[in-house]
Design a protein around this motif. Structure first.
Motif, PDB file in Angstrom:
ATOM      1  N   LEU A 186       0.900  -1.204  -0.076  1.00  0.00           N
ATOM      2  CA  LEU A 186      -0.075   0.018   0.185  1.00  0.00           C
ATOM      3  C   LEU A 186       0.756   1.306   0.027  1.00  0.00           C
ATOM      4  CD1 LEU A 186      -2.923  -1.163   2.440  1.00  0.00           C
ATOM      5  CD2 LEU A 186      -2.975  -0.506   0.032  1.00  0.00           C
ATOM      6  N   ILE A 187       2.066   1.184   0.518  1.00  0.00           N
ATOM      7  CA  ILE A 187       3.110   2.245   0.536  1.00  0.00           C
ATOM      8  C   ILE A 187       3.572   2.450  -1.074  1.00  0.00           C
ATOM      9  CG2 ILE A 187       5.154   2.957   0.992  1.00  0.00           C
ATOM     10  CD1 ILE A 187       4.722   1.994   3.869  1.00  0.00           C
ATOM     11  N   LEU A 188       3.449   1.514  -1.793  1.00  0.00           N
ATOM     12  CA  LEU A 188       3.956   1.676  -3.173  1.00  0.00           C
ATOM     13  C   LEU A 188       2.485   2.413  -4.092  1.00  0.00           C
ATOM     14  CD1 LEU A 188       5.593   1.553  -5.580  1.00  0.00           C
ATOM     15  CD2 LEU A 188       4.947  -0.907  -5.954  1.00  0.00           C
ATOM     16  N   VAL A 189       1.334   1.944  -3.441  1.00  0.00           N
ATOM     17  CA  VAL A 189       0.544   2.756  -4.115  1.00  0.00           C
ATOM     18  C   VAL A 189       0.558   4.131  -3.804  1.00  0.00           C
ATOM     19  CG1 VAL A 189      -2.282   2.892  -3.790  1.00  0.00           C
ATOM     20  CG2 VAL A 189      -1.212   0.752  -3.701  1.00  0.00           C
ATOM     21  N   ASP A 190       0.726   4.594  -2.399  1.00  0.00           N
ATOM     22  CA  ASP A 190       0.943   5.907  -2.080  1.00  0.00           C
ATOM     23  C   ASP A 190       1.798   6.549  -2.959  1.00  0.00           C
ATOM     24  OD1 ASP A 190      -1.415   5.665  -0.248  1.00  0.00           O
ATOM     25  OD2 ASP A 190       0.066   5.317   1.474  1.00  0.00           O
ATOM     26  N   ALA A 191       2.820   6.026  -3.179  1.00  0.00           N
ATOM     27  CA  ALA A 191       4.240   6.589  -3.928  1.00  0.00           C
ATOM     28  C   ALA A 191       3.615   7.099  -5.327  1.00  0.00           C
ATOM     29  CB  ALA A 191       5.383   5.804  -3.704  1.00  0.00           C
ATOM     30  N   VAL A 192       2.809   5.894  -5.994  1.00  0.00           N
ATOM     31  CA  VAL A 192       2.511   6.095  -7.339  1.00  0.00           C
ATOM     32  C   VAL A 192       1.554   7.476  -7.358  1.00  0.00           C
ATOM     33  CG1 VAL A 192       1.072   4.921  -8.979  1.00  0.00           C
ATOM     34  CG2 VAL A 192       2.965   3.951  -8.066  1.00  0.00           C
ATOM     35  N   LEU A 193       0.520   7.494  -6.338  1.00  0.00           N
ATOM     36  CA  LEU A 193      -0.474   8.446  -6.333  1.00  0.00           C
ATOM     37  C   LEU A 193       0.280   9.705  -6.046  1.00  0.00           C
ATOM     38  CD1 LEU A 193      -3.505   6.746  -4.444  1.00  0.00           C
ATOM     39  CD2 LEU A 193      -3.136   7.215  -6.973  1.00  0.00           C
ATOM     40  N   LYS A 194       1.147   9.675  -5.161  1.00  0.00           N
ATOM     41  CA  LYS A 194       1.913  11.091  -4.848  1.00  0.00           C
ATOM     42  C   LYS A 194       2.710  11.869  -6.173  1.00  0.00           C
ATOM     43  CE  LYS A 194       5.952  12.396  -1.787  1.00  0.00           C
ATOM     44  NZ  LYS A 194       6.844  11.686  -0.909  1.00  0.00           N
ATOM     45  N   TYR A 195       3.361  10.780  -7.013  1.00  0.00           N
ATOM     46  CA  TYR A 195       4.031  11.461  -8.175  1.00  0.00           C
ATOM     47  C   TYR A 195       3.131  11.458  -9.343  1.00  0.00           C
ATOM     48  CZ  TYR A 195       7.931  11.453  -4.941  1.00  0.00           C
ATOM     49  OH  TYR A 195       8.869  11.796  -3.861  1.00  0.00           O
ATOM     50  N   GLY A 196       2.133  10.746  -9.319  1.00  0.00           N
ATOM     51  CA  GLY A 196       1.122  10.988 -10.455  1.00  0.00           C
ATOM     52  C   GLY A 196       1.650   9.667 -11.694  1.00  0.00           C
ATOM     53  N   GLN A 197       2.226   8.718 -11.202  1.00  0.00           N
ATOM     54  CA  GLN A 197       2.248   7.574 -12.455  1.00  0.00           C
ATOM     55  C   GLN A 197       1.035   6.948 -12.274  1.00  0.00           C
ATOM     56  OE1 GLN A 197       5.267   4.562 -11.227  1.00  0.00           O
ATOM     57  NE2 GLN A 197       6.340   5.297 -13.239  1.00  0.00           N
ATOM     58  N   ARG A 198       0.618   6.213 -13.386  1.00  0.00           N
ATOM     59  CA  ARG A 198      -0.399   5.199 -13.312  1.00  0.00           C
ATOM     60  C   ARG A 198      -0.016   3.927 -13.293  1.00  0.00           C
ATOM     61  NH1 ARG A 198      -1.121   7.252 -18.930  1.00  0.00           N
ATOM     62  NH2 ARG A 198      -2.633   8.617 -18.051  1.00  0.00           N
ATOM     63  N   ALA A 199      -0.506   3.020 -12.512  1.00  0.00           N
ATOM     64  CA  ALA A 199       0.271   1.655 -12.147  1.00  0.00           C
ATOM     65  C   ALA A 199      -0.802   0.708 -11.967  1.00  0.00           C
ATOM     66  CB  ALA A 199       1.113   1.832 -11.186  1.00  0.00           C
ATOM     67  N   PHE A 200      -0.537  -0.527 -12.388  1.00  0.00           N
ATOM     68  CA  PHE A 200      -1.239  -1.941 -11.666  1.00  0.00           C
ATOM     69  C   PHE A 200      -0.179  -2.214 -10.663  1.00  0.00           C
ATOM     70  CE2 PHE A 200      -2.672  -1.343 -15.959  1.00  0.00           C
ATOM     71  CZ  PHE A 200      -4.115  -1.822 -15.951  1.00  0.00           C
ATOM     72  N   ILE A 201      -0.808  -2.425  -9.495  1.00  0.00           N
ATOM     73  CA  ILE A 201       0.151  -2.674  -8.265  1.00  0.00           C
ATOM     74  C   ILE A 201      -0.343  -4.117  -7.665  1.00  0.00           C
ATOM     75  CG2 ILE A 201       1.026  -1.957  -5.937  1.00  0.00           C
ATOM     76  CD1 ILE A 201       0.844   0.725  -7.126  1.00  0.00           C
ATOM     77  N   GLY A 202       0.552  -5.087  -7.546  1.00  0.00           N
ATOM     78  CA  GLY A 202       0.161  -6.370  -6.797  1.00  0.00           C
ATOM     79  C   GLY A 202       0.760  -6.751  -5.491  1.00  0.00           C
ATOM     80  N   LYS A 203       0.257  -7.066  -4.796  1.00  0.00           N
ATOM     81  CA  LYS A 203       0.658  -7.858  -3.529  1.00  0.00           C
ATOM     82  C   LYS A 203       1.056  -9.296  -4.077  1.00  0.00           C
ATOM     83  CE  LYS A 203      -0.755 -10.348  -0.108  1.00  0.00           C
ATOM     84  NZ  LYS A 203       0.631 -10.930   0.065  1.00  0.00           N
ATOM     85  N   ILE A 204       2.295  -9.487  -3.750  1.00  0.00           N
ATOM     86  CA  ILE A 204       2.841 -10.833  -4.307  1.00  0.00           C
ATOM     87  C   ILE A 204       2.150 -12.002  -3.338  1.00  0.00           C
ATOM     88  CG2 ILE A 204       4.919 -12.385  -4.369  1.00  0.00           C
ATOM     89  CD1 ILE A 204       6.468  -9.905  -4.848  1.00  0.00           C
ATOM     90  N   ASN A 205       1.870 -13.206  -4.110  1.00  0.00           N
ATOM     91  CA  ASN A 205       1.292 -14.406  -3.371  1.00  0.00           C
ATOM     92  C   ASN A 205       2.527 -15.437  -3.440  1.00  0.00           C
ATOM     93  OD1 ASN A 205      -1.212 -13.379  -5.280  1.00  0.00           O
ATOM     94  ND2 ASN A 205      -1.653 -13.763  -3.137  1.00  0.00           N
ATOM     95  N   MET A 206       2.949 -15.909  -2.166  1.00  0.00           N
ATOM     96  CA  MET A 206       3.873 -16.721  -2.077  1.00  0.00           C
ATOM     97  C   MET A 206       3.815 -17.555  -0.890  1.00  0.00           C
ATOM     98  SD  MET A 206       7.984 -15.963  -2.726  1.00  0.00           S
ATOM     99  CE  MET A 206       8.238 -14.792  -1.544  1.00  0.00           C
ATOM    100  N   THR A 207       3.516 -18.777  -1.065  1.00  0.00           N
ATOM    101  CA  THR A 207       3.530 -19.709   0.228  1.00  0.00           C
ATOM    102  C   THR A 207       4.673 -20.930   0.383  1.00  0.00           C
ATOM    103  OG1 THR A 207       2.103 -21.327  -0.924  1.00  0.00           O
ATOM    104  CG2 THR A 207       0.884 -19.582   0.084  1.00  0.00           C
ATOM    105  N   THR A 208       5.412 -21.100  -0.818  1.00  0.00           N
ATOM    106  CA  THR A 208       6.442 -22.055  -0.485  1.00  0.00           C
ATOM    107  C   THR A 208       7.988 -21.551  -1.316  1.00  0.00           C
ATOM    108  OG1 THR A 208       6.845 -24.649  -0.940  1.00  0.00           O
ATOM    109  CG2 THR A 208       5.295 -23.293  -2.467  1.00  0.00           C
ATOM    110  N   LEU A 209       8.690 -22.485  -1.509  1.00  0.00           N
ATOM    111  CA  LEU A 209       9.874 -22.229  -1.989  1.00  0.00           C
ATOM    112  C   LEU A 209      10.613 -20.820  -1.786  1.00  0.00           C
ATOM    113  CD1 LEU A 209      11.046 -24.243  -4.471  1.00  0.00           C
ATOM    114  CD2 LEU A 209      10.695 -22.240  -5.735  1.00  0.00           C
ATOM    115  N   ALA A 210      10.393 -20.443  -0.636  1.00  0.00           N
ATOM    116  CA  ALA A 210      11.247 -19.236  -0.079  1.00  0.00           C
ATOM    117  C   ALA A 210      11.684 -19.568   1.344  1.00  0.00           C
ATOM    118  CB  ALA A 210      10.405 -18.042  -0.443  1.00  0.00           C
TER     119      ALA A 210
END
Ligand SMILES: O=c1[nH]c(=O)c2nc[nH]c2[nH]1
Length: 423
Positions: A186-210
């Motif tokens: 959500l901080i990345l969402v705020d940064a994009v809105l602050k500087y006026g870029q348009r973006a698709f932003i995804g929270k990563i899904n990862m449950t294994t192999l890390a």
């Protein structure tokens, strides 16, 4: 109002566009600078458009002396100077305060670039750690860095820097892999809105192999993704859209991917993930699921017309046909494919299956956050491919300009009102 001087520019775009600035068609940034003042830009405009006859992938539009009308952050019209007065009357009739900018003959207006695949948290590793192939690189460098984004102050610092840097490189739209962590994303969402870029932003899904402290449980990954989608949507802003982001087929089990596929349907959101980037990765996916890579995502309901798949180097003809049937697109990441020694993606082959392709910097698999740099890499990869194949026609400057602009916009299926030049 100022008028154009009518002189021909003589500017050789095929030779010099790689050195030029991206001047305009950054509606959101324009809006930030002057809180909604209407603007007219006059000058040479160069952009790709769809070919209405569909005989070619794109056609180039090169207006020697054209205009762009921007009203409260939206591009309202683009055209030739002889149509300006009529367009002005139509779109700015009730506007008193219109700023007119006349560009010199040496300047060019082009659309903003679209980066269809970038990992915001990996920005501090740009240019580092290319001594290992993908699966080892993830464990040795990437997860260790990404774990740090539990620290929200660190997240803020890096994400503000990424957005500023990509905007400076002319990227007005980006498809971001954000963090595993909801709050950091959500901080990345705020940064994009602050500087006026348009973006698709995804929270990563990862449950294994890390590492154990850098995965979620299957329950968490679904619950937090739902929460993230709703948080972004509740901001009710045109510039940012949530995007479902299963890291890759080795990061999750099929049950979780199926649940993500259900969320995609429920919220009508875009999808981004990786596919067929590295031979060891492909082998492991095939043996884990007993299916070709593309069929794994298809089984989960993750191949949709709003899905962008990064890399796609080793997809078989059958998999490419499947992608084409589903309308899913590919993000070509040539710099990363070289740095991580993954291989060479044949973009012409993807085109031959009718698949839409855009460009990704893939920071930090790719060493640069610049799409112009990705364009150079795309040219180099295509030229290298041509050495081994008689009659192979490598991509040219215009092709990679298309990939970086209209191709990318089609990849991420931008909304109609996002940029009139990219429709
Ligand atoms: O280039 C890549 N970068 C990544 O972070 C990643 N994760 C899975 N597969 C990946 N490929």
């Amino acid at each position: 109002m100022k008028t154009l001087n009518g002189k021909k520019s003589g500017y050789s775009y095929t030779r010099s566009w790689m050195q030029m600035h991206c001047f305009g068609l950054i509606p959101s940034s324009v809006a930030k600078m002057s809180s909604g003042q209407s603007k007219i830009f006059l000058g040479n405009i160069f952009h790709c458009q769809n070919d209405p006859a569909k005989k070619q992938l794109y056609r180039i539009s090169n207006e020697q002396g054209g205009f762009v009308i921007v009203k409260r952050s939206k591009i309202m019209a683009i055209g030739r100077k002889e149509d300006l007065e009529q367009a002005r009357a139509q779109h700015l009739a009730d506007e008193q305060d219109v700023m007119v900018t006349v560009l010199s003959d040496r300047q060019l207006l082009i659309p903003g670039f679209v980066d269809t695949h970038i990992h915001a948290p990996q920005y501090p590793n740009c240019g580092l750690g290319y001594d290992k192939p993908l699966l080892e690189w993830l464990q040795a460098y990437t997860y260790k860095l990404e774990r740090k984004y539990r620290d929200l102050e660190y997240s803020r610092k890096v994400f503000n820097a990424v957005v500023r840097r990509t905007l400076n490189h002319g990227t007005t739209t980006a498809c971001y892999f954000a963090s595993l962590f909801q709050d950091a994303s959500l901080i990345l969402v705020d940064a994009v809105l602050k500087y006026g870029q348009r973006a698709f932003i995804g929270k990563i899904n990862m449950t294994t192999l890390a590492p154990d402290d850098y995965v979620e449980t299957p329950e968490e990954t679904i619950k937090l993704t739902r929460k993230f989608i709703e948080s972004v949507r509740s901001k009710d802003c045109e510039l940012v859209e949530p995007i479902v982001t299963p890291r890759f087929a080795l990061s999750l089990e099929m049950d979780s991917m199926i649940e993500l596929g259900q969320l995609v349907k429920e919220y009508n959101v875009n999808v981004q993930t990786h596919i067929s980037e590295n031979t060891d990765e492909v082998k492991q996916v095939n043996s884990k699921y007993g299916l070709p890579y593309a069929n794994v995502y298809d089984k989960a309901g993750l191949l949709t017309p709003k899905t962008v798949l990064a890399h796609g180097i080793y997809l078989t003809d059958e998999e490419l046909s499947l992608l084409s049937q589903r309308g899913s697109s590919v993000s070509h990441c040539p710099d990363s494919n070289t740095c991580l020694k993954s291989g060479m993606c044949d973009v012409r082959r993807l085109f031959s299956f009718g698949i839409k392709v855009g460009l990704g910097t893939d920071v930090s698999g790719g060493a640069s956050p610049s799409i112009v740099s990705a364009m150079r890499s795309a040219l180099a990869t295509s030229i290298n491919l041509s050495f081994g194949q008689k009659n192979y026609k490598p991509l040219n400057y215009l092709d990679v300009f298309y990939l970086a602009t209209l191709g990318g916009a089609e990849d991420v299926k931008q909304k109609q009102n996002w940029s009139s030049t990219t429709q």
